[in-house]
Enzyme design. Sequence first.
Site, PDB file in Angstrom:
ATOM      1  N   LYS A 195       0.839  -1.214   0.000  1.00 53.15           N
ATOM      2  CA  LYS A 195       0.000   0.000   0.000  1.00 53.15           C
ATOM      3  C   LYS A 195       0.874   1.264   0.000  1.00 53.15           C
ATOM      4  O   LYS A 195       2.063   1.189  -0.172  1.00 53.15           O
ATOM      5  CB  LYS A 195      -0.967  -0.056   1.181  1.00 53.15           C
ATOM      6  CG  LYS A 195      -1.785  -1.362   1.257  1.00 53.15           C
ATOM      7  CD  LYS A 195      -2.806  -1.490   0.136  1.00 53.15           C
ATOM      8  CE  LYS A 195      -3.385  -2.884  -0.044  1.00 53.15           C
ATOM      9  NZ  LYS A 195      -4.122  -3.463   1.060  1.00 53.15           N
TER      10      LYS A 195
HETATM   11  C1  LIG Z   1      -5.037  -4.583   1.444  1.00 48.21           C
HETATM   12  C2  LIG Z   1      -6.507  -4.469   1.546  1.00 48.21           C
HETATM   13  C3  LIG Z   1      -7.213  -4.846   2.695  1.00 48.21           C
HETATM   14  C4  LIG Z   1      -6.590  -5.592   3.848  1.00 48.21           C
HETATM   15  O1  LIG Z   1      -5.512  -4.980   4.411  1.00 48.21           O
HETATM   16  P1  LIG Z   1      -4.438  -5.864   5.227  1.00 48.21           P
HETATM   17  O2  LIG Z   1      -3.580  -4.785   5.842  1.00 48.21           O
HETATM   18  O3  LIG Z   1      -3.707  -6.696   4.247  1.00 48.21           O
HETATM   19  O4  LIG Z   1      -5.164  -6.652   6.244  1.00 48.21           O
HETATM   20  C5  LIG Z   1      -8.575  -4.619   2.733  1.00 48.21           C
HETATM   21  N1  LIG Z   1      -9.218  -4.067   1.699  1.00 48.21           N
HETATM   22  C6  LIG Z   1      -8.580  -3.721   0.573  1.00 48.21           C
HETATM   23  C7  LIG Z   1      -9.362  -3.100  -0.546  1.00 48.21           C
HETATM   24  C8  LIG Z   1      -7.205  -3.918   0.447  1.00 48.21           C
HETATM   25  O5  LIG Z   1      -6.586  -3.606  -0.683  1.00 48.21           O
END
Ligand SMILES: *Cc1c(COP(=O)(O)O)cnc(C)c1O
Length: 395
Positions: A195
């Site tokens: 992210k």
């Molecule tokens: C990455 C992601 C998540 C989950 O996040 P984590 O930190 O991996 O638990 C939830 N929703 C979306 C749309 C994502 O891209």
Amino acid sequence: MARLAIDGGTPVRDTLLPYGRHSIDEADIAAVVSVLQSDWLTTGPKVAEFEEVWAARVGALHAVSVNSGTAALHAAAYAAGIGPGDEVIVTPMTFAATANCVLYQGGKPVFADVRPDTLNIDPAAAAAAVTPRTRAIIAVDLAGQPADLDELRTVAERHDLVLIEDAAHALGATYKGQPVGAISHLTTFSTHPVKHVTTGEGGIVTTDDPEMAKRMRWFRNHGITTDHRQRAAEGGWFYEMEGLGYNYRLPDINCALGLSQLRKFDGWLARRRAIADLYQEAFSSTPEIRTPKVLAMNHPAWHLYVIQLVLERLRVGRPEVFAALRAEGIGVNVHYIPVYYHPYYRALGYERGLCPVAERAYAQTITLPVFPTMSSGDISDVVVAVEKVISAYRA
Ligand SMILES: *Cc1c(COP(=O)(O)O)cnc(C)c1O
């Protein structure tokens, strides 16, 4: 025409370019080391500092950190009061965690279809899915482009629902000039390495509602209403557990990394936008590709760059194009398999055909690499490889 790597030709690149990648520098390392040398490894001063800086960055009054984006969604579902028997309207075009948080709380995800252009949840479909048992709507800002937040808020307010925005892709995105983070009742983020900024694993929820923020602070700490620091400062031993919570705390070590990462975020965001602009321009005259449609009120954060193949103009389907691009050294991906296609959801009784727009989009999307440290050579490799593969498969 150049022979495709998948057919034995020379690949555009000889190393695989990933679709996303984190950046860690010496300042990040130093920030983590200084916490390791301090008195607090877990809930200490860096947690509050990280939350304050994050809240300010997204223009929200409160930010509650947790140890994953999934935990952020779970905390938001808890704060929204979702419980057994409640229905929650969710987009199918997302990572499963967006819908799973409803199941964690004993609720029922109800999938509403997406718009064909942005692939974000269609407010009209969301409105049509409301029943007397609906409690909340969860929208995703897909690829970093905000969903139709005003329309969704109107639907939510009309039916007394909580609007939760999964902004895991959208740190830094703006909607009608306002950053995402305080537009919906609750906005969740992820700080997984793929992210925008990372804490290793991590997540955060922002809100302007002090009651919801308080509930989430309990929730991440077993439902206990005071934290370790507070108790230490007061010299006391007494604590009470007021609800059923979890251990979802984000440690100081991770928060220090997040604080250091946030200092670089503006530059990274600008770079993502520049890369997306280059792609938009490069593919604008390729009729076999539909580039992402950006609505005028949105300034996306470009976590992902998702193209749609115009399959009528190609001799092959998405799987062949995908495999050919991988063979050229481009780490393409697919976002997303509709959530209810997963066997777990099928076993719960969800069937194909629920959301035809999302299903059609799924069959034709490919995610191209975007991350801030991509070089101009990397970007041109992507453009060259896409053009090479599309030309070879043109109908
Ligand atoms: C990455 C992601 C998540 C989950 O996040 P984590 O930190 O991996 O638990 C939830 N929703 C979306 C749309 C994502 O891209």
